[in-house]
Design a protein around this motif. Sequence first.
Motif, PDB file in Angstrom:
ATOM      1  N   GLY A 172       0.777  -1.261   0.007  1.00  0.00           N
ATOM      2  CA  GLY A 172      -0.243  -0.063   0.077  1.00  0.00           C
ATOM      3  C   GLY A 172       0.918   1.224  -0.069  1.00  0.00           C
ATOM      4  N   SER A 173       0.202   2.340   0.452  1.00  0.00           N
ATOM      5  CA  SER A 173       0.604   3.743   0.420  1.00  0.00           C
ATOM      6  C   SER A 173       0.956   4.380   1.715  1.00  0.00           C
ATOM      7  CB  SER A 173      -0.194   4.508  -0.568  1.00  0.00           C
ATOM      8  OG  SER A 173      -1.470   4.686   0.277  1.00  0.00           O
TER       9      SER A 173
ATOM     10  N   ARG B  71      -6.628  -3.235   4.156  1.00  0.00           N
ATOM     11  CA  ARG B  71      -6.163  -4.164   3.188  1.00  0.00           C
ATOM     12  C   ARG B  71      -4.871  -4.289   2.960  1.00  0.00           C
ATOM     13  NH1 ARG B  71      -9.224  -4.801  -2.550  1.00  0.00           N
ATOM     14  NH2 ARG B  71      -7.512  -6.023  -3.654  1.00  0.00           N
ATOM     15  N   ARG B  72      -4.004  -3.058   3.048  1.00  0.00           N
ATOM     16  CA  ARG B  72      -2.712  -2.775   2.469  1.00  0.00           C
ATOM     17  C   ARG B  72      -1.813  -2.379   3.758  1.00  0.00           C
ATOM     18  NH1 ARG B  72      -2.565  -4.133  -2.708  1.00  0.00           N
ATOM     19  NH2 ARG B  72      -4.848  -4.147  -3.984  1.00  0.00           N
ATOM     20  N   ALA B  73      -0.632  -2.946   4.269  1.00  0.00           N
ATOM     21  CA  ALA B  73       0.267  -2.407   4.947  1.00  0.00           C
ATOM     22  C   ALA B  73       1.239  -1.189   3.943  1.00  0.00           C
ATOM     23  CB  ALA B  73       1.226  -3.404   5.301  1.00  0.00           C
ATOM     24  N   SER B  74       1.961  -0.705   4.479  1.00  0.00           N
ATOM     25  CA  SER B  74       2.729   0.353   3.544  1.00  0.00           C
ATOM     26  C   SER B  74       3.947  -0.477   2.880  1.00  0.00           C
ATOM     27  CB  SER B  74       3.279   1.417   4.412  1.00  0.00           C
ATOM     28  OG  SER B  74       2.444   2.446   4.835  1.00  0.00           O
ATOM     29  N   SER B  75       4.702  -0.117   2.282  1.00  0.00           N
ATOM     30  CA  SER B  75       5.782  -0.896   1.316  1.00  0.00           C
ATOM     31  C   SER B  75       6.555  -1.689   2.398  1.00  0.00           C
ATOM     32  CB  SER B  75       6.805   0.273   0.570  1.00  0.00           C
ATOM     33  OG  SER B  75       5.792   0.831  -0.231  1.00  0.00           O
TER      34      SER B  75
ATOM     35  N   GLY C  73       7.953  -0.339   5.810  1.00  0.00           N
ATOM     36  CA  GLY C  73       7.032   0.729   6.129  1.00  0.00           C
ATOM     37  C   GLY C  73       6.088   0.239   7.139  1.00  0.00           C
ATOM     38  N   GLY C  74       5.005   0.960   7.507  1.00  0.00           N
ATOM     39  CA  GLY C  74       4.135   0.406   8.792  1.00  0.00           C
ATOM     40  C   GLY C  74       3.260  -0.532   8.287  1.00  0.00           C
ATOM     41  N   GLY C  75       3.122  -1.514   9.192  1.00  0.00           N
ATOM     42  CA  GLY C  75       2.320  -2.837   9.014  1.00  0.00           C
ATOM     43  C   GLY C  75       3.216  -4.033   8.526  1.00  0.00           C
ATOM     44  N   VAL C  76       4.472  -3.593   8.114  1.00  0.00           N
ATOM     45  CA  VAL C  76       5.281  -4.693   7.330  1.00  0.00           C
ATOM     46  C   VAL C  76       5.575  -5.608   8.714  1.00  0.00           C
ATOM     47  CG1 VAL C  76       7.640  -5.040   6.384  1.00  0.00           C
ATOM     48  CG2 VAL C  76       6.023  -3.274   5.347  1.00  0.00           C
TER      49      VAL C  76
ATOM     50  N   LEU D  80      13.537   7.227   1.724  1.00  0.00           N
ATOM     51  CA  LEU D  80      13.255   7.384   3.430  1.00  0.00           C
ATOM     52  C   LEU D  80      12.163   8.171   3.548  1.00  0.00           C
ATOM     53  CD1 LEU D  80      16.983   7.787   4.785  1.00  0.00           C
ATOM     54  CD2 LEU D  80      15.829   5.651   4.320  1.00  0.00           C
ATOM     55  N   HIS D  81      11.266   7.707   2.675  1.00  0.00           N
ATOM     56  CA  HIS D  81       9.687   8.210   3.005  1.00  0.00           C
ATOM     57  C   HIS D  81       9.325   7.558   4.077  1.00  0.00           C
ATOM     58  CE1 HIS D  81       8.389  10.719  -0.611  1.00  0.00           C
ATOM     59  NE2 HIS D  81       8.301  11.394   0.352  1.00  0.00           N
ATOM     60  N   SER D  82       8.346   7.816   5.193  1.00  0.00           N
ATOM     61  CA  SER D  82       7.921   7.210   6.334  1.00  0.00           C
ATOM     62  C   SER D  82       7.303   5.925   5.832  1.00  0.00           C
ATOM     63  CB  SER D  82       7.153   7.923   7.234  1.00  0.00           C
ATOM     64  OG  SER D  82       6.093   8.365   6.420  1.00  0.00           O
ATOM     65  N   ASP D  83       6.502   5.923   4.927  1.00  0.00           N
ATOM     66  CA  ASP D  83       5.736   4.707   4.481  1.00  0.00           C
ATOM     67  C   ASP D  83       6.478   3.478   3.952  1.00  0.00           C
ATOM     68  OD1 ASP D  83       5.954   6.444   2.127  1.00  0.00           O
ATOM     69  OD2 ASP D  83       4.869   5.125   1.074  1.00  0.00           O
ATOM     70  N   HIS D  84       8.066   3.792   3.881  1.00  0.00           N
ATOM     71  CA  HIS D  84       8.949   2.774   3.408  1.00  0.00           C
ATOM     72  C   HIS D  84      10.010   2.365   4.591  1.00  0.00           C
ATOM     73  CE1 HIS D  84       8.056   2.952  -0.968  1.00  0.00           C
ATOM     74  NE2 HIS D  84       7.416   3.739  -0.491  1.00  0.00           N
TER      75      HIS D  84
END
Length: 297
Positions: A9-10, A16-20, A36-39, A61-65
């Motif tokens: 996800g994003s 449904r989707r965790a981040s990357s 990312g978050g949820g990984v 280094l975006h937070s969702d990664h």
Amino acid sequence: MKLTILGSGSPEAYARRASSGYLVEVGDDLILFDCGGGVFDNLLKSGRLPSDITHIVFSHLHSDHMMDYARLVHAAWDEGGAPVRVFGPSPVKAVTEGYFGPDGVLAHDLRARTGLPQSQEVWVARGGTLPRPWPAPIVQEIKAGQDIEGGNWKIQSCHAPHAQPFLDGMAFALVSAGRKFVYSGDAGLCPEIAELTADADLLLHWCYRPEGEMVSPSMAAKTPTPSEIGRMAKQAGVRSLILTHFRKHMDKPECHERSVQHASTAFGQPVTVAEDLQEIQIQAFHEPSDPASDQGI
């Protein structure tokens, strides 16, 4: 070579989707591309432990990664795992120090866990020895174009246009035993990525914008549509293509279906959208495919 989707996800909060996060098993190594978050939770759901991860490779280094980076390193350390090897663009060393250094945000926690007699007792009972060191991931900052060498694999990198000049971004090609897996990171189309992608057995490419969504010219240049990704992949000789990094509104049935249709038409064969906890066996082009085990890849 096996790929497990731990986050497709994003930055949007989305059940449904965790981040990357994308885990590749190659030989004895488990290489995590982005965290990312949820990984972290999906890693556990996939049946692995944090200490199973041998390498983490950051596209940017975006937070969702990277939101679960500290959680993963801390948990692996608490399991007594070997220090994970970390690769990524600057300032990943400073980020790591900011978590685990003597003045880092986790310093108070780490002092308590390593210095409190009761915590030491728990650690020794689990098989640890004293004095207990702090987490110490082995971090190497890399620039686009640098390779990462493993025992029986190599990761090639290239420039990925995304959030420059604020953040450097890279795409990666993991090559091992005649197989080639490419992860685009978050990237606009460019000659460097097309070259890196050439003849890949599997291309995992971000798709942040559906066909026909109106955006500014600067945004359009960095967010290729499904058909643009499909055309690039076809021209590069890619064997299989999966789209990822889907946003909430892109999962509405009509939008999801159109994205798959546009990408598949441009690519010339079926394209799929990544789903969390999906597992894919990556086979070299000359190997026979077993649909029962590799979901058609």
